[in-house]
Design a protein around this motif. Structure first.
Motif, PDB file in Angstrom:
ATOM      1  N   LEU A 144      29.881  21.905  45.657  1.00 46.69           N
ATOM      2  CA  LEU A 144      29.165  21.227  44.131  1.00 46.69           C
ATOM      3  C   LEU A 144      30.753  22.093  43.501  1.00 46.69           C
ATOM      4  N   ALA A 145      31.244  23.407  44.194  1.00 46.29           N
ATOM      5  CA  ALA A 145      32.303  23.693  43.645  1.00 46.29           C
ATOM      6  C   ALA A 145      33.644  22.946  43.037  1.00 46.29           C
ATOM      7  N   THR A 146      33.678  21.786  43.477  1.00 47.94           N
ATOM      8  CA  THR A 146      34.942  21.343  43.237  1.00 47.94           C
ATOM      9  C   THR A 146      35.788  20.828  41.982  1.00 47.94           C
ATOM     10  N   PRO A 147      34.292  20.080  41.113  1.00 50.24           N
ATOM     11  CA  PRO A 147      34.875  20.478  40.001  1.00 50.24           C
ATOM     12  C   PRO A 147      34.843  21.785  38.900  1.00 50.24           C
ATOM     13  N   LEU A 148      34.511  22.618  39.685  1.00 50.09           N
ATOM     14  CA  LEU A 148      34.464  24.203  39.257  1.00 50.09           C
ATOM     15  C   LEU A 148      36.213  24.774  39.305  1.00 50.09           C
TER      16      LEU A 148
ATOM     17  N   GLN B   7      40.260  29.047  38.711  1.00 50.30           N
ATOM     18  CA  GLN B   7      41.700  29.359  38.708  1.00 50.30           C
ATOM     19  C   GLN B   7      41.734  30.208  37.856  1.00 50.30           C
ATOM     20  N   ALA B   8      41.040  30.253  36.838  1.00 48.09           N
ATOM     21  CA  ALA B   8      41.901  30.584  35.246  1.00 48.09           C
ATOM     22  C   ALA B   8      40.890  32.341  34.888  1.00 48.09           C
ATOM     23  N   ASP B   9      39.639  31.973  35.770  1.00 46.84           N
ATOM     24  CA  ASP B   9      39.085  33.061  35.545  1.00 46.84           C
ATOM     25  C   ASP B   9      39.555  34.041  36.480  1.00 46.84           C
TER      26      ASP B   9
ATOM     27  N   MET C 201      47.980  27.989  45.648  1.00 46.25           N
ATOM     28  CA  MET C 201      47.657  29.283  46.341  1.00 46.25           C
ATOM     29  C   MET C 201      46.434  29.688  46.982  1.00 46.25           C
ATOM     30  N   GLY C 202      45.460  30.115  45.984  1.00 46.43           N
ATOM     31  CA  GLY C 202      44.504  30.787  45.872  1.00 46.43           C
ATOM     32  C   GLY C 202      43.292  29.946  46.044  1.00 46.43           C
ATOM     33  N   THR C 203      44.111  28.700  44.816  1.00 44.05           N
ATOM     34  CA  THR C 203      42.457  27.504  45.544  1.00 44.05           C
ATOM     35  C   THR C 203      42.044  26.868  46.630  1.00 44.05           C
ATOM     36  N   THR C 204      43.494  26.999  47.083  1.00 41.80           N
ATOM     37  CA  THR C 204      43.263  26.358  48.743  1.00 41.80           C
ATOM     38  C   THR C 204      42.799  27.135  49.330  1.00 41.80           C
TER      39      THR C 204
ATOM     40  N   GLY D  70      33.313  37.579  42.900  1.00 44.07           N
ATOM     41  CA  GLY D  70      33.906  37.860  41.214  1.00 44.07           C
ATOM     42  C   GLY D  70      35.406  37.848  41.637  1.00 44.07           C
ATOM     43  N   ASN D  71      35.778  37.403  43.023  1.00 45.95           N
ATOM     44  CA  ASN D  71      37.725  37.689  43.040  1.00 45.95           C
ATOM     45  C   ASN D  71      37.191  37.160  44.881  1.00 45.95           C
ATOM     46  N   LEU D  72      38.483  36.552  44.771  1.00 42.74           N
ATOM     47  CA  LEU D  72      39.090  35.267  45.961  1.00 42.74           C
ATOM     48  C   LEU D  72      38.482  35.579  47.040  1.00 42.74           C
ATOM     49  N   TRP D  73      38.493  37.061  47.915  1.00 44.12           N
ATOM     50  CA  TRP D  73      37.805  37.000  49.304  1.00 44.12           C
ATOM     51  C   TRP D  73      36.233  37.211  48.833  1.00 44.12           C
TER      52      TRP D  73
END
Length: 418
Positions: free
Chosen positions: A43-47, A52-54, A60-63, A111-114
């Protein structure tokens, strides 16, 4: 038979609130569970562009967020890929839905990467639990039609991966955005649990005796069938390559293609990203033929990958869409053919472990190449990195085309229909 008793590998009598449907209904439930889990995982693919912006992720974080799902899936395929043989197919699927539910809620509230990685990791664990269990359940429900069992296995997984981006993009416009998308998915998982949890389970094929249960559930080495080594590596490497390309399509490509084709709508981004996966799923049902489809599919994968690069570079949306269709068609028939040849060559008792092993190598393609691509995009720039990636992917597909054609020539042509 209660799920708790099944997980403890204990015999029990059916409960009053259970039901015992026929083969067709059991097939539908098994496919629905696998499909729903894969939809939620994609589900997250188009998000991702908005994430990335938010959350200030960067390429690198996205991958990393994307790969955390794949790495978790691979780890748990090793650890729990054989569990359904011992606890039963139904118990493994119930546990898979429960774990995926936790991951869905965690990712929706991240709310964050982890926190994104935690949610994705739990989703990966759920899909890993379901992978071997659903494939083996379908094989057992269709003992005289193994080719259709493999078709349904790939249809459920590929269909879920295809519809996930499309549904995610369509729901993203609702009030609440990402939180609403994953809340709806959580509700769907709860709905799926009702028929699955009340189903009268069939006994596990290898229920361990008391004192041997821990050993039965212990992690196993990757199971490579001795009587089908060539078929195993062909299926695994075709899967690795195709999922490397699809991993790019599902992670960095949405943001890249949105800019290249000037797409503003998340629904449109999800449609373009999900198109090759939808075509791949459809081709696994519609396209029929023998072993000759394997080199044909690999050739289409190479052509589609190069056409996508050209279309995105020139900003030609029509060529990008055509490339996605060709890429999906090639992946669908190539992977289905290789996968079917492998699982048809092994015994039912080895089916779950063989499928888990194939997907272990396959999903590795969604992790390592995509992580390297994300690193390269940050180091050398996105456009040159994507160009090298696409050219390398097309070259690998052509090399495998030669290998499959030589193998086909040695075995005497298209000897079976898949």
């Amino acid at each position: 038979m209660s799920v708790i008793s099944e997980l403890r590998m204990q015999h029990s009598t059916p409960r009053m609130m259970s039901w015992n449907p026929g083969t067709t209904t059991r097939l539908a439930i098994t496919i629905l569970v696998s499909f729903t889990l894969l939809v939620g995982a994609n589900l997250a693919t188009p998000l991702y562009p908005q994430l990335q912006a938010d959350l200030h992720l960067g390429a690198m974080g996205t991958t990393i967020a994307f790969a955390s799902y794949v790495c978790s899936l691979m780890f748990f395929l090793l650890v729990v890929g054989h569990w359904s043989d011992h606890v039963g197919r139904r118990a493994a699927l119930v546990l898979a839905v429960g774990v995926s539910l936790l991951g869905t809620l965690a990712f929706g509230a991240a709310g964050n990467l982890w926190q994104l990685c935690l949610g994705r990791g739990l989703q990966g664990a759920g899909v890993a639990l379901a992978t071997g269990a659903s494939a083996a359940a379908l094989r057992e429900l269709l003992p005289s039609k193994p080719e259709w069992a493999s078709r349904f296995t790939l249809l459920a997984s590929s269909g879920g991966v295809a519809f996930g981006p499309l549904i995610g993009g369509a729901l993203a416009g609702l009030p609440g955005g990402r939180s609403t998308v994953f809340l709806i998915q959580a509700v769907l998982l709860l709905v799926v649990l009702v028929p699955l949890g009340t189903l009268q389970a069939r006994p596990a094929i290898a229920m361990a005796n008391r004192g041997e249960r821990s050993r039965a559930l212990a992690p196993r080495r990757v199971g490579i069938p001795s009587n089908a080594r060539t078929e195993f590596w062909m299926a695994s490497l075709v899967g690795f390559l195709s999922f490397a390309i699809f991993g790019f399509v599902l992670s960095l490509a949405p943001g890249y293609l949105a800019g290249a084709f000037e797409l503003q709508s998340l629904w449109a981004v999800g449609l373009v990203a999900g198109l090759p996966l939808g075509i791949a799923a459809l081709s696994q049902i519609v396209v029929r033929g023998g072993k000759i489809l394997l080199p044909l599919g690999l050739g289409l994968m190479a052509a589609g990958t190069l056409a996508l690069l050209v279309g995105a570079t020139l900003g030609w949306l029509w060529l990008g869409v055509l490339a996605m269709v060709v890429l999906g068609l090639g992946q669908g028939i190539a992977f289905r053919t290789a996968f079917g040849l492998c699982v048809d060559a092994v015994s039912p008792a080895s089916h779950a472990q063989t499928v888990s092993s194939i997907y272990l190598v396959t999903y590795l393609g969604s992790a390592l190449p995509v992580i390297v691509l994300g690193w390269a995009a940050g180091r050398f720039g996105q456009l040159p990195s994507i160009m090298v990636f696409c050219i390398a992917g097309a070259a690998a597909a052509l090399l495998m085309l030669v290998w499959s054609a030589l193998s086909l020539r040695r075995t005497g042509g298209p000897s079976r229909v898949v």
